[in-house]
Design a protein around this motif. Structure first.
Motif, mmCIF file in Angstrom:
data_model
loop_
_atom_site.group_PDB
_atom_site.id
_atom_site.type_symbol
_atom_site.label_atom_id
_atom_site.label_comp_id
_atom_site.label_asym_id
_atom_site.label_seq_id
_atom_site.Cartn_x
_atom_site.Cartn_y
_atom_site.Cartn_z
ATOM 1 N N PHE A 1 9.960 2.823 -12.447
ATOM 2 C CA PHE A 1 10.454 3.556 -11.275
ATOM 3 C C PHE A 1 10.585 2.622 -10.066
ATOM 4 O O PHE A 1 11.575 2.659 -9.332
ATOM 5 C CB PHE A 1 9.507 4.726 -10.942
ATOM 6 N N TYR A 2 9.579 1.775 -9.858
ATOM 7 C CA TYR A 2 9.594 0.917 -8.664
ATOM 8 C C TYR A 2 10.341 -0.404 -8.867
ATOM 9 O O TYR A 2 10.878 -0.969 -7.916
ATOM 10 C CB TYR A 2 8.158 0.641 -8.197
ATOM 11 N N TYR A 3 10.289 -0.946 -10.102
ATOM 12 C CA TYR A 3 11.028 -2.186 -10.391
ATOM 13 C C TYR A 3 12.188 -1.795 -11.300
ATOM 14 O O TYR A 3 11.983 -1.502 -12.480
ATOM 15 C CB TYR A 3 10.134 -3.207 -11.103
ATOM 16 N N GLU B 1 14.082 5.231 -3.278
ATOM 17 C CA GLU B 1 13.603 6.399 -2.518
ATOM 18 C C GLU B 1 12.362 6.921 -3.223
ATOM 19 O O GLU B 1 12.409 7.208 -4.419
ATOM 20 C CB GLU B 1 14.687 7.477 -2.508
ATOM 21 N N ASP B 2 11.277 7.003 -2.483
ATOM 22 C CA ASP B 2 9.991 7.347 -3.085
ATOM 23 C C ASP B 2 9.509 8.703 -2.567
ATOM 24 O O ASP B 2 9.045 8.805 -1.427
ATOM 25 C CB ASP B 2 8.976 6.247 -2.736
ATOM 26 N N PRO B 3 9.594 9.754 -3.400
ATOM 27 C CA PRO B 3 9.125 11.067 -2.937
ATOM 28 C C PRO B 3 7.614 11.234 -3.104
ATOM 29 O O PRO B 3 7.056 12.232 -2.673
ATOM 30 C CB PRO B 3 9.860 12.034 -3.873
ATOM 31 N N TYR B 4 6.947 10.255 -3.752
ATOM 32 C CA TYR B 4 5.555 10.466 -4.169
ATOM 33 C C TYR B 4 4.509 10.116 -3.111
ATOM 34 O O TYR B 4 3.412 10.634 -3.132
ATOM 35 C CB TYR B 4 5.276 9.658 -5.448
ATOM 36 N N CYS B 5 4.826 9.203 -2.192
ATOM 37 C CA CYS B 5 3.778 8.679 -1.302
ATOM 38 C C CYS B 5 3.787 9.333 0.072
ATOM 39 O O CYS B 5 3.027 8.942 0.951
ATOM 40 C CB CYS B 5 3.957 7.169 -1.147
ATOM 41 N N ARG B 6 4.655 10.328 0.274
ATOM 42 C CA ARG B 6 4.913 10.791 1.649
ATOM 43 C C ARG B 6 3.764 11.566 2.274
ATOM 44 O O ARG B 6 3.723 11.725 3.490
ATOM 45 C CB ARG B 6 6.211 11.596 1.694
ATOM 46 N N LEU C 1 6.426 -2.364 -5.758
ATOM 47 C CA LEU C 1 5.669 -1.150 -6.084
ATOM 48 C C LEU C 1 4.837 -0.656 -4.910
ATOM 49 O O LEU C 1 4.193 -1.424 -4.213
ATOM 50 C CB LEU C 1 4.760 -1.426 -7.280
ATOM 51 N N CYS C 2 4.921 0.674 -4.710
ATOM 52 C CA CYS C 2 4.156 1.347 -3.661
ATOM 53 C C CYS C 2 2.875 1.891 -4.319
ATOM 54 O O CYS C 2 2.932 2.755 -5.190
ATOM 55 C CB CYS C 2 5.033 2.483 -3.123
ATOM 56 N N GLN C 3 1.728 1.342 -3.929
ATOM 57 C CA GLN C 3 0.478 1.699 -4.634
ATOM 58 C C GLN C 3 0.130 3.177 -4.495
ATOM 59 O O GLN C 3 -0.283 3.812 -5.460
ATOM 60 C CB GLN C 3 -0.686 0.868 -4.093
ATOM 61 N N SER D 1 0.810 -1.226 0.000
ATOM 62 C CA SER D 1 0.000 0.000 0.000
ATOM 63 C C SER D 1 0.844 1.278 0.000
ATOM 64 O O SER D 1 0.651 2.164 -0.819
ATOM 65 C CB SER D 1 -0.924 -0.013 1.223
ATOM 66 N N ASN D 2 1.791 1.399 0.932
ATOM 67 C CA ASN D 2 2.597 2.629 1.042
ATOM 68 C C ASN D 2 3.956 2.268 1.630
ATOM 69 O O ASN D 2 4.037 1.580 2.652
ATOM 70 C CB ASN D 2 1.874 3.644 1.954
ATOM 71 N N CYS D 3 5.049 2.748 1.005
ATOM 72 C CA CYS D 3 6.395 2.350 1.447
ATOM 73 C C CYS D 3 6.940 3.279 2.526
ATOM 74 O O CYS D 3 8.009 3.023 3.079
ATOM 75 C CB CYS D 3 7.352 2.284 0.257
ATOM 76 N N GLY D 4 6.257 4.386 2.805
ATOM 77 C CA GLY D 4 6.736 5.328 3.827
ATOM 78 C C GLY D 4 7.889 6.188 3.338
ATOM 79 O O GLY D 4 8.562 6.838 4.132
ATOM 80 N N GLY D 5 8.146 6.187 2.026
ATOM 81 C CA GLY D 5 9.199 7.037 1.470
ATOM 82 C C GLY D 5 10.421 6.271 0.993
ATOM 83 O O GLY D 5 11.328 6.854 0.403
ATOM 84 N N GLU D 6 10.417 4.965 1.220
ATOM 85 C CA GLU D 6 11.606 4.171 0.864
ATOM 86 C C GLU D 6 11.183 2.695 0.782
ATOM 87 O O GLU D 6 10.626 2.169 1.747
ATOM 88 C CB GLU D 6 12.616 4.343 1.995
#
Ligand SMILES: [Zn+2]
Ligand SMILES: [Zn+2]
Length: 393
Positions: free
Chosen positions: A375-377, A258-263, A354-356, A234-239
């Motif tokens: 981006f995720y894979y 590093e995921d800037p999108y789900c924060r 992948l972070c949904q 569901s959500n990676c928390g930013g990483e």
């Protein structure tokens, strides 16, 4: 009965023609997938309804009844036999197994089940029924793309966006091809439970159906040309989490991202308060020999993902703590406040792949489904399943 025989002969002819055409063109890797339905319900009886078109209820070793659109059949298990009451036919039929064959091969049916038949789901294609180890075995031969659309609806979370649904559809199709033989010893490909992928029946959601259509046959392959482990959460928390932290096996495409999108998304943060006594008891049970004299000794900051929680000489994998205590994620810091231990966490789910919620934000920002997947894979290829067929076999 003549009409029934004619229908059944037409059905056989269609099956033969389809087989011949498949061999002539030899393109589709698989057009249908055999699914075990209601696999987590342990059901003994169902009501089958012909939702569109006609269905032939073929009982083995003998007896067949034609169901017209809107008619139904009751099936229940009695020991190692099935008992069937179908349509207008006035008698109960006792059978070893039953095949419910669609006249066109594309018709849809409903299954009602539960204590009072209160749950109903819709499916398409044909259905085989038989008794199996104290339950009713229901095997559905379903069109692959209809299956992918159903999984996209069941696993897609709450976000609604065409590119996001395309991402989810490609992931579902990838998973299916990777695990086509998972239940082969049991006589089917995949179950409909989260053990494989959740599938609660076909969908009529037009946005999902068009997203599936626009990504028809596409799957994700890794450097070895095999369908990837298309993990998501569901959500990676930013990483995101590298796969080896979770499942011991390192996958080149399941690296830390590093995921800037789900924060700022719904599931990006969580907190949980636990009585300090329970926290200490849990750590002692998990092997902690010396309890810190000062409760501040339990504090631990996890500003970026780390693999182990440490207090004094004792450490424990965050993944294990998450599993033992049923936490939303393994990405959390620990601090004591009076008689409580506060866990401040980020993200929701195992964190690999992948972070949904991040993917949903990327879709809203205008990224297309291929860019989101890449981006995720990392280092993957989005390709047609037919082209990867040799590798999959
Ligand atoms: Zn399964
Ligand atoms: Zn994320």
């Amino acid at each position: 009965m003549d009409r029934q025989k004619t229908l059944y002969r037409s059905y056989l002819l269609i099956v033969k023609l389809t087989t011949v055409l498949t061999f002539c063109f030899a393109v589709p890797l698989t057009a249908q997938v055999k699914l075990r339905l209601l696999s987590s319900f342990n059901t003994d009886s169902v009501v089958f309804g012909a939702a569109s078109g006609e269905y032939l209820v073929k009982c083995y070793p003998s007896g067949s009844v034609l169901l017209e659109k809107g008619q139904s059949a009751v099936l229940f298990r009695s020991g190692q036999k099935l008992v069937v009451k179908a349509g207008d036919y006035p008698f109960w039929i006792i059978a070893d197994s039953v095949l419910l064959a669609s006249g066109s091969g594309q018709d849809s049916f409903t299954l009602s089940f539960g204590e009072n038949g209160q749950l109903t789901r819709q499916y398409s294609g044909e259905l085989q029924c038989g008794p199996d180890l104290g339950t009713l075995l229901l095997l559905n031969s379903c069109d692959v793309e209809a299956y992918v659309a159903g999984v996209t609806e069941a696993e897609g979370g709450s976000g609604r966006h065409r590119e996001f649904f395309k991402v989810q559809a490609v992931i579902a199709r990838t998973y299916m091809y990777r695990h086509l033989y998972r239940h082969a010893p049991d006589g089917f490909s995949l179950c409909d439970d989260v053990h494989c992928q959740a599938f609660n029946g076909i969908t009529e959601d037009s946005l999902i159906i068009s997203a599936v259509h626009e990504t028809r046959d596409l799957i994700i392959t890794g450097p070895d040309s095999q369908p990837i482990v298309s993990a998501f959460h569901s959500n990676c928390g930013g990483e995101t989490v590298p796969s080896e932290h979770l499942w011991l096996t390192a996958r080149p495409y399941l690296k830390k991202v590093e995921d800037p999108y789900c924060r700022a998304s719904r599931n990006s943060r969580w907190t949980k308060s636990i009585p300090a006594g329970e926290w200490i008891e849990y750590l002692v049970r998990s092997g902690m020999a010396a309890v810190p004299a000062d409760r501040a000794g339990f504090n631990f900051l996890q500003p970026v993902r780390m693999s182990r929680y440490r207090t004094g000489n004792f450490s424990l994998p965050f993944v294990q703590i998450r599993s033992d205590l049923g936490l939303r994620s393994s990405f959390f810091s620990v601090r004591t406040e009076g008689d409580s231990v506060i866990l401040s966490g980020r993200g929701y789910g195992h964190g690999a792949g992948l972070c949904q919620e991040g993917a949903m934000v990327m879709a809203l920002k205008g990224f297309d489904f291929r860019k989101i997947i890449e981006f995720y894979y990392r280092g993957v290829t989005v390709t047609e399943a037919g082209k990867a067929a040799a590798a999959i076999r």
